[in-house]
Design a protein around this motif. Structure first.
Motif, PDB file in Angstrom:
ATOM      1  N   LEU A 138      -4.160   6.120   3.472  1.00  0.00           N
ATOM      2  CA  LEU A 138      -4.895   6.486   2.260  1.00  0.00           C
ATOM      3  C   LEU A 138      -5.828   7.659   2.508  1.00  0.00           C
ATOM      4  O   LEU A 138      -5.942   8.558   1.679  1.00  0.00           O
ATOM      5  N   ARG A 139      -6.493   7.688   3.655  1.00  0.00           N
ATOM      6  CA  ARG A 139      -7.451   8.781   3.853  1.00  0.00           C
ATOM      7  C   ARG A 139      -6.788  10.093   4.273  1.00  0.00           C
ATOM      8  O   ARG A 139      -7.438  11.121   4.296  1.00  0.00           O
ATOM      9  N   THR A 140      -5.486  10.058   4.588  1.00  0.00           N
ATOM     10  CA  THR A 140      -4.767  11.302   4.877  1.00  0.00           C
ATOM     11  C   THR A 140      -3.831  11.656   3.724  1.00  0.00           C
ATOM     12  O   THR A 140      -2.842  12.346   3.904  1.00  0.00           O
ATOM     13  N   TRP A 141      -4.143  11.171   2.551  1.00  0.00           N
ATOM     14  CA  TRP A 141      -3.352  11.391   1.340  1.00  0.00           C
ATOM     15  C   TRP A 141      -4.204  12.233   0.395  1.00  0.00           C
ATOM     16  O   TRP A 141      -5.386  11.909   0.196  1.00  0.00           O
ATOM     17  N   HIS A 142      -3.641  13.271  -0.189  1.00  0.00           N
ATOM     18  CA  HIS A 142      -4.426  14.117  -1.088  1.00  0.00           C
ATOM     19  C   HIS A 142      -4.924  13.291  -2.268  1.00  0.00           C
ATOM     20  O   HIS A 142      -4.165  12.509  -2.844  1.00  0.00           O
ATOM     21  N   PRO A 143      -6.199  13.470  -2.650  1.00  0.00           N
ATOM     22  CA  PRO A 143      -6.764  12.651  -3.744  1.00  0.00           C
ATOM     23  C   PRO A 143      -5.962  12.743  -5.041  1.00  0.00           C
ATOM     24  O   PRO A 143      -5.942  11.791  -5.829  1.00  0.00           O
TER      25      PRO A 143
ATOM     26  N   THR B 237      -2.763  12.791  -5.464  1.00  0.00           N
ATOM     27  CA  THR B 237      -1.503  12.025  -5.456  1.00  0.00           C
ATOM     28  C   THR B 237      -1.654  10.652  -4.796  1.00  0.00           C
ATOM     29  O   THR B 237      -0.708   9.871  -4.756  1.00  0.00           O
ATOM     30  N   ARG B 238      -2.824  10.356  -4.290  1.00  0.00           N
ATOM     31  CA  ARG B 238      -3.049   9.122  -3.522  1.00  0.00           C
ATOM     32  C   ARG B 238      -3.024   7.896  -4.423  1.00  0.00           C
ATOM     33  O   ARG B 238      -3.674   7.878  -5.473  1.00  0.00           O
ATOM     34  N   PRO B 239      -2.294   6.863  -4.026  1.00  0.00           N
ATOM     35  CA  PRO B 239      -2.344   5.623  -4.801  1.00  0.00           C
ATOM     36  C   PRO B 239      -3.680   4.915  -4.586  1.00  0.00           C
ATOM     37  O   PRO B 239      -4.406   5.210  -3.630  1.00  0.00           O
ATOM     38  N   ALA B 240      -4.007   4.015  -5.496  1.00  0.00           N
ATOM     39  CA  ALA B 240      -5.282   3.303  -5.387  1.00  0.00           C
ATOM     40  C   ALA B 240      -5.298   2.406  -4.160  1.00  0.00           C
ATOM     41  O   ALA B 240      -6.327   2.210  -3.522  1.00  0.00           O
ATOM     42  N   SER B 241      -4.138   1.844  -3.840  1.00  0.00           N
ATOM     43  CA  SER B 241      -4.064   0.989  -2.658  1.00  0.00           C
ATOM     44  C   SER B 241      -2.630   0.968  -2.164  1.00  0.00           C
ATOM     45  O   SER B 241      -1.710   1.396  -2.861  1.00  0.00           O
ATOM     46  N   LEU B 242      -2.455   0.458  -0.967  1.00  0.00           N
ATOM     47  CA  LEU B 242      -1.136   0.347  -0.363  1.00  0.00           C
ATOM     48  C   LEU B 242      -0.972  -1.076   0.122  1.00  0.00           C
ATOM     49  O   LEU B 242      -1.920  -1.683   0.585  1.00  0.00           O
TER      50      LEU B 242
ATOM     51  N   TYR C  88      -1.454  14.668   3.325  1.00  0.00           N
ATOM     52  CA  TYR C  88      -0.137  14.575   2.718  1.00  0.00           C
ATOM     53  C   TYR C  88      -0.266  14.798   1.217  1.00  0.00           C
ATOM     54  O   TYR C  88      -1.146  14.205   0.578  1.00  0.00           O
ATOM     55  N   LEU C  89       0.589  15.653   0.655  1.00  0.00           N
ATOM     56  CA  LEU C  89       0.524  15.907  -0.784  1.00  0.00           C
ATOM     57  C   LEU C  89       1.614  15.119  -1.519  1.00  0.00           C
ATOM     58  O   LEU C  89       1.320  14.253  -2.346  1.00  0.00           O
ATOM     59  N   ASP C  90       2.863  15.432  -1.244  1.00  0.00           N
ATOM     60  CA  ASP C  90       3.949  14.701  -1.919  1.00  0.00           C
ATOM     61  C   ASP C  90       5.246  14.964  -1.183  1.00  0.00           C
ATOM     62  O   ASP C  90       5.270  15.668  -0.173  1.00  0.00           O
ATOM     63  N   ALA C  91       6.310  14.383  -1.701  1.00  0.00           N
ATOM     64  CA  ALA C  91       7.584  14.478  -0.992  1.00  0.00           C
ATOM     65  C   ALA C  91       8.733  14.427  -1.980  1.00  0.00           C
ATOM     66  O   ALA C  91       8.626  13.856  -3.059  1.00  0.00           O
TER      67      ALA C  91
END
Ligand SMILES: [Zn+2]
Length: 142
Positions: A63-68, A70-75, A133-136
């Protein structure tokens, strides 16, 4: 494809284990450093550390290496998934002096006893100086 039975062991990664990301280093000297807070200098190293975070079920690192944006609220990682290996196929930019980069990779895993292979083209950007990480774009290739 070799047709031998894959017998996964439970993921018990310790600091002295070979790093799950496939680099010739121990987890403690490789992705473990990044999970402990040391920033990744390249997009590829960030991508590898995110793969290792899936292996060790480090959701907060993902989560903390995910761009805000595109980041999901939780995993909620599934501990039954057994990760078998990562192959980095290609990279563009993503170096210490770049602000964006891409990594093409294949990640192999067992899901319910079936071996699957996920191929992805991931995009990474710098956010507040650190690679995230932005997206894929990708597809399961079976
Ligand atoms: Zn690693």
């Amino acid at each position: 494809m070799p047709r031998r039975a894959v017998r996964p062991k439970p993921a018990a990664v310790t600091a002295s284990s070979p790093c799950p990301c496939g680099l010739p280093a121990t987890y403690g000297a490789c992705c473990g450093l990044r999970h402990a807070g040391s920033p990744a200098s390249t997009a590829q190293l960030l991508m590898r550390s995110r793969y290792s975070a899936f292996v060790v079920l480090d959701e907060s690192y993902l989560l903390r290496t995910w761009h805000p944006s595109t980041r999901p609220a939780s995993l909620d990682l599934d501990p039954r998934v057994r990760w078998l290996g990562l192959d980095v196929l290609a990279t563009t930019a993503g170096g210490p002096f770049h602000t964006e980069g891409t990594v093409d990779f294949t990640a192999r895993h067992l899901d319910g006893g079936r071996q699957e292979s996920l191929r992805e083209h991931s995009r990474f950007v710098r956010h507040e100086g650190a690679w995230v990480y932005l997206d894929a774009a990708g597809a399961a290739t079976g």
